[in-house]
Write a protein that holds these residues in place. Sequence first.
Motif, short mmCIF file in Angstrom:
data_model
loop_
_atom_site.label_atom_id
_atom_site.label_comp_id
_atom_site.label_asym_id
_atom_site.label_seq_id
_atom_site.Cartn_x
_atom_site.Cartn_y
_atom_site.Cartn_z
N GLY A 156 0.83 -1.19 0.00
CA GLY A 156 0.00 0.00 0.00
C GLY A 156 0.87 1.25 0.00
N VAL A 157 0.76 2.04 -1.05
CA VAL A 157 1.59 3.24 -1.20
C VAL A 157 0.67 4.45 -1.30
CG1 VAL A 157 3.34 4.40 -2.57
CG2 VAL A 157 3.37 1.90 -2.40
N GLY A 158 0.90 5.45 -0.50
CA GLY A 158 0.05 6.63 -0.50
C GLY A 158 -0.01 7.32 -1.85
N GLY A 159 -1.20 7.80 -2.20
CA GLY A 159 -1.36 8.62 -3.39
C GLY A 159 -1.25 7.86 -4.69
N SER A 160 -1.74 6.62 -4.73
CA SER A 160 -1.62 5.86 -5.98
C SER A 160 -2.85 5.00 -6.23
CB SER A 160 -0.37 4.97 -5.94
OG SER A 160 -0.48 3.99 -4.91
#
Length: 262
Positions: A156-160
């Motif tokens: 989980g990567v922020g902003g994607s």
Amino acid sequence: MNAFEKGNPAEGQLAGRIAIVTGAASGIGRETALLFSSRGAQVLAVDLAAEGLESLAEQAERQGSPLVTHVQDLRAERAAQEVFDVCRARVGVPDVLANIAGKAGDKSADSTTDEDFDFFVSVNLTTTFRMARQAVLHFEEGGSIINTSSAFAVVGVGGSAPYSAAKGAVSSLTRQMAADYGPRNIRVNAVAPGLIETPATAPRIRAGQFDDTVTKARPIPRVGQPRDIAAAFAFLASDDSSFITGVTLPVCGGWSTTRYRA
């Protein structure tokens, strides 16, 4: 100096293969098309960017392993059928598909419009599905489909949000198609690149934008190169991986597979 002149031990790894490589005008797709060709495959290189394909063909000619190019917008309704028809007519019956065309982007769910979401799904998932579907209709004696997922599909990567969702679906599609088509000797795998230095990412890499979030958070600190990903595609296209299917292979320097602290 090309791979043959260096005495590369992988010389001929893909001899006899007929491969379609999408997204071939630049970055990972370009390097994959060149590597496939240098290792003995006959390649149809596909992209929307005509100038990029022209320079690719010139580079392949210089390295002694020419390839065939085809300009195509894969989002068009009948694009997949056209690509495979062109391959059969100009190169031969394909048995490898490297599904590389796609586009990354930075958007959180609340900043993603319906139009944004549809775009990322279209360029990353729908085109992959249509090309893979066409492949299983054309692979007469088995073959290998290699899709492009992402390290963002497993972490989980922020902003994607829309990009990660589409790439996660690519990994799911890969597993599902592996189950359906293994009995026909068609293997379906995916490569999940991490941060790779391409024309799209190079300015931000040089500006140090990813130093804290990526470079210092993986055990292999160097910047990934398109050749790193191309080599994974070549492995999954070859008999070296003949007992591997349904796998999403991370190629990210350990970023998505370890919890590393510098």
